[in-house]
Design a protein around this motif. Structure first.
Motif, PDB file in Angstrom:
ATOM      1  N   VAL A 333      26.565  13.381  35.889  1.00  0.00           N
ATOM      2  CA  VAL A 333      25.776  13.787  37.054  1.00  0.00           C
ATOM      3  C   VAL A 333      26.303  13.062  38.282  1.00  0.00           C
ATOM      4  O   VAL A 333      26.538  11.856  38.255  1.00  0.00           O
ATOM      5  N   MET A 334      26.496  13.820  39.357  1.00  0.00           N
ATOM      6  CA  MET A 334      26.901  13.246  40.639  1.00  0.00           C
ATOM      7  C   MET A 334      25.869  13.666  41.672  1.00  0.00           C
ATOM      8  O   MET A 334      25.505  14.841  41.744  1.00  0.00           O
ATOM      9  N   SER A 335      25.371  12.732  42.452  1.00  0.00           N
ATOM     10  CA  SER A 335      24.349  13.048  43.441  1.00  0.00           C
ATOM     11  C   SER A 335      24.668  12.360  44.755  1.00  0.00           C
ATOM     12  O   SER A 335      24.902  11.152  44.794  1.00  0.00           O
ATOM     13  N   GLY A 336      24.705  13.145  45.814  1.00  0.00           N
ATOM     14  CA  GLY A 336      24.937  12.607  47.148  1.00  0.00           C
ATOM     15  C   GLY A 336      24.563  13.656  48.172  1.00  0.00           C
ATOM     16  O   GLY A 336      25.175  14.719  48.226  1.00  0.00           O
ATOM     17  N   ASN A 337      23.515  13.397  48.939  1.00  0.00           N
ATOM     18  CA  ASN A 337      23.022  14.401  49.890  1.00  0.00           C
ATOM     19  C   ASN A 337      24.145  14.929  50.771  1.00  0.00           C
ATOM     20  O   ASN A 337      24.952  14.148  51.269  1.00  0.00           O
ATOM     21  N   PRO A 338      24.194  16.247  50.997  1.00  0.00           N
ATOM     22  CA  PRO A 338      23.252  17.270  50.512  1.00  0.00           C
ATOM     23  C   PRO A 338      23.755  18.009  49.266  1.00  0.00           C
ATOM     24  O   PRO A 338      23.424  19.170  49.067  1.00  0.00           O
ATOM     25  N   ILE A 339      24.587  17.359  48.439  1.00  0.00           N
ATOM     26  CA  ILE A 339      25.159  18.031  47.268  1.00  0.00           C
ATOM     27  C   ILE A 339      24.818  17.244  46.004  1.00  0.00           C
ATOM     28  O   ILE A 339      24.910  16.018  45.981  1.00  0.00           O
ATOM     29  N   ILE A 340      24.414  17.963  44.966  1.00  0.00           N
ATOM     30  CA  ILE A 340      24.328  17.360  43.644  1.00  0.00           C
ATOM     31  C   ILE A 340      25.248  18.159  42.725  1.00  0.00           C
ATOM     32  O   ILE A 340      25.506  19.350  42.956  1.00  0.00           O
ATOM     33  N   GLY A 341      25.774  17.500  41.720  1.00  0.00           N
ATOM     34  CA  GLY A 341      26.673  18.184  40.805  1.00  0.00           C
ATOM     35  C   GLY A 341      26.522  17.652  39.398  1.00  0.00           C
ATOM     36  O   GLY A 341      26.013  16.549  39.188  1.00  0.00           O
ATOM     37  N   TYR A 342      26.949  18.444  38.437  1.00  0.00           N
ATOM     38  CA  TYR A 342      26.915  17.999  37.049  1.00  0.00           C
ATOM     39  C   TYR A 342      27.981  18.754  36.264  1.00  0.00           C
ATOM     40  O   TYR A 342      28.434  19.833  36.661  1.00  0.00           O
ATOM     41  N   THR A 343      28.384  18.164  35.141  1.00  0.00           N
ATOM     42  CA  THR A 343      29.356  18.824  34.269  1.00  0.00           C
ATOM     43  C   THR A 343      28.703  19.155  32.936  1.00  0.00           C
ATOM     44  O   THR A 343      27.805  18.457  32.468  1.00  0.00           O
ATOM     45  N   THR A 344      29.174  20.238  32.341  1.00  0.00           N
ATOM     46  CA  THR A 344      28.701  20.664  31.029  1.00  0.00           C
ATOM     47  C   THR A 344      29.894  21.173  30.232  1.00  0.00           C
ATOM     48  O   THR A 344      30.871  21.669  30.800  1.00  0.00           O
TER      49      THR A 344
END
Length: 431
Positions: A333-344
């Motif tokens: 999980v990567m979080s940093g306004n205004p974007i969040i991201g995740y890998t699956t």
């Protein structure tokens, strides 16, 4: 020298053929003065045969059930004839295999019955009678009576209580042999996740207070990279629990990710060794490794999903709503306004079912892990990673690391330069 209490797990490749299984017998015989519990997987693949577990899974939906059953029966009976010399033990082993085949037939039309468990049921009988044939004092212990699960998780108290049987067996001087992969949940037989035989070994090892747990496969231990990709990959002598978990979760398939969970209070070392080269010392997995630095580079194919939404800044509960709607098992999980991201790894979320949360971007990526204790504190590591990326003209899609993790992760678009990048990273960071 005092006797060691050892749990020795032999994977599918270790019992797949006559030559392999006779190597196993030699290894066990060389440790006959120790207190031994042997854990056995189902027969693995050979040039002539597929994995037994795969064939049992195929049985559930195949319209050629009789053909598959005949093939399974013949393979196990042939192995008995090739390996067991005593007429008495050959006869007993064949009788048990025939009984198990009948059990499989009985459950063929039950879609809920875990047919996969019969692979270990058959291989453990061959191992038991083969060790009897070698005049070793052996006792079969049914894993279904030892490994207890509740709500798909190990029931540690019950496992500890049930493992008293193994303790008594090995204390008396007999070798205990049991199946991997099989568990008892609410009084019914169930199967663990694929690769779960490793966890069987560590659950038993923890319960009986083993000195060491040795997992045998067809490699000389854990390697610094995938040898099919990185030509100079070599065996790692020692790694920590946390390093091993990072490696197992991100592409290093030699160990099952959850095997170390039961050991985090007892700190029992796990050794990864090669059935076909038992003299090699292999890799030791210990609570804290003596040497720091980078141990391994792994790669896994994933999907990176990013959600862009300036309005989420300061919005209470936004992240909770997003992750409550995600259908996948989220990895990074990567979080940093205004974007969040995740890998699956297995993508089930589509742009449509995430659209309400913002602008969605999904990209197929190679997620690369640089694994090693304290790697995030070394600025030279990031400098060398950057150098390699620039040299190969590859841009990073995301990067993630923190002090709780023994790895740095970054993702790049799937491309034909990835293998060259991995070789360069290995040269810069490990060689």
């Amino acid at each position: 020298m005092s006797k060691k209490t050892l749990v020795m797990k032999f994977g599918g490749t270790s019992v797949a053929s006559k030559d392999a299984i006779l190597n196993v017998v030699k290894i066990i015989s060389n440790h006959k003065d120790d207190k031994l519990c042997i854990v056995v997987s189902a027969l693995g693949a050979t040039p002539q045969h597929g994995k037994v577990t795969d064939e049992l899974i195929e049985l559930k939906t195949s319209n050629k059930k009789e053909k598959i059953l005949c093939r399974l029966r013949k393979r196990h009976i042939d192995l008995i004839n090739e390996c067991i010399q005593s007429k008495r033990y050959r006869k007993e082993a064949k009788k048990d295999i025939e009984h198990i085949i009948l059990e499989i037939e009985k459950h063929l039309n039950d879609p809920k019955y875990p047919l996969e468990c019969f692979g270990e049921r058959m291989s453990v009988q061959i191992m038991y009678y083969l060790l009897c044939d070698q005049k070793l004092d052996i006792s079969y212990v049914d894993a279904g009576n030892i490994i207890h699960f509740i709500n798909t998780n190990p029931h540690f108290q019950k496992i500890t209580e049930s493992s008293e049987l193994i303790k008594k067996t090995i204390k008396s001087g007999r070798i205990a042999v049991t199946e991997g992969f099989i568990a008892n949940e609410n009084g019914k037989i169930t199967c663990m996740i694929r690769g779960g035989s490793d966890q069987t070994a560590t659950l038993i090892g923890e319960a009986i207070g083993a000195d060491e747990i040795i997992i045998y496969s067809d490699q000389n231990g854990i390697l610094t990279a995938d040898p099919r990709i990185v030509k100079n990959a070599r065996t790692v002598d020692e790694i920590s629990y946390s390093e091993a978990e990072e490696m197992a979760g991100h592409g290093a398939k030699i160990i099952y990710p959850k095997i170390l969970d039961p050991l985090k209070t007892s700190n029992i070392p796990v050794i990864i060794k090669n059935t076909f080269n038992p003299a090699h010392k292999g890799t030791r997995i210990v609570p804290l490794a003596k040497t720091k630095g980078i141990k391994c580079i792994t790669m896994i194919n994933q999907t990176h999903t990013s959600i862009h939404n300036p309005a989420m800044i300061g919005t209470e509960g936004f992240l909770a709503k997003v992750f409550a709607s995600i259908k996948n098992d989220v990895d990074i999980v990567m979080s940093g306004n205004p974007i969040i991201g995740y890998t699956t790894t297995n993508i089930r979320d589509t742009k449509d079912n995430l659209q309400e949360f913002g602008e969605i971007r999904q990209l197929k990526v190679h997620t690369i892990a640089i694994v090693g204790e304290e790697v995030e504190d070394n600025p030279k590591v990031m400098n060398r990673i950057s150098k390699c990326l620039v040299d190969k003209n590859i841009e990073i899609e995301f990067i993630s690391h923190d002090r709780q993790s023994a790895a740095i992760y970054f993702g790049i678009k799937e491309n034909d330069r990835t293998y060259a990048l991995l070789n360069m990273l290995h040269k810069e960071l490990i060689e």
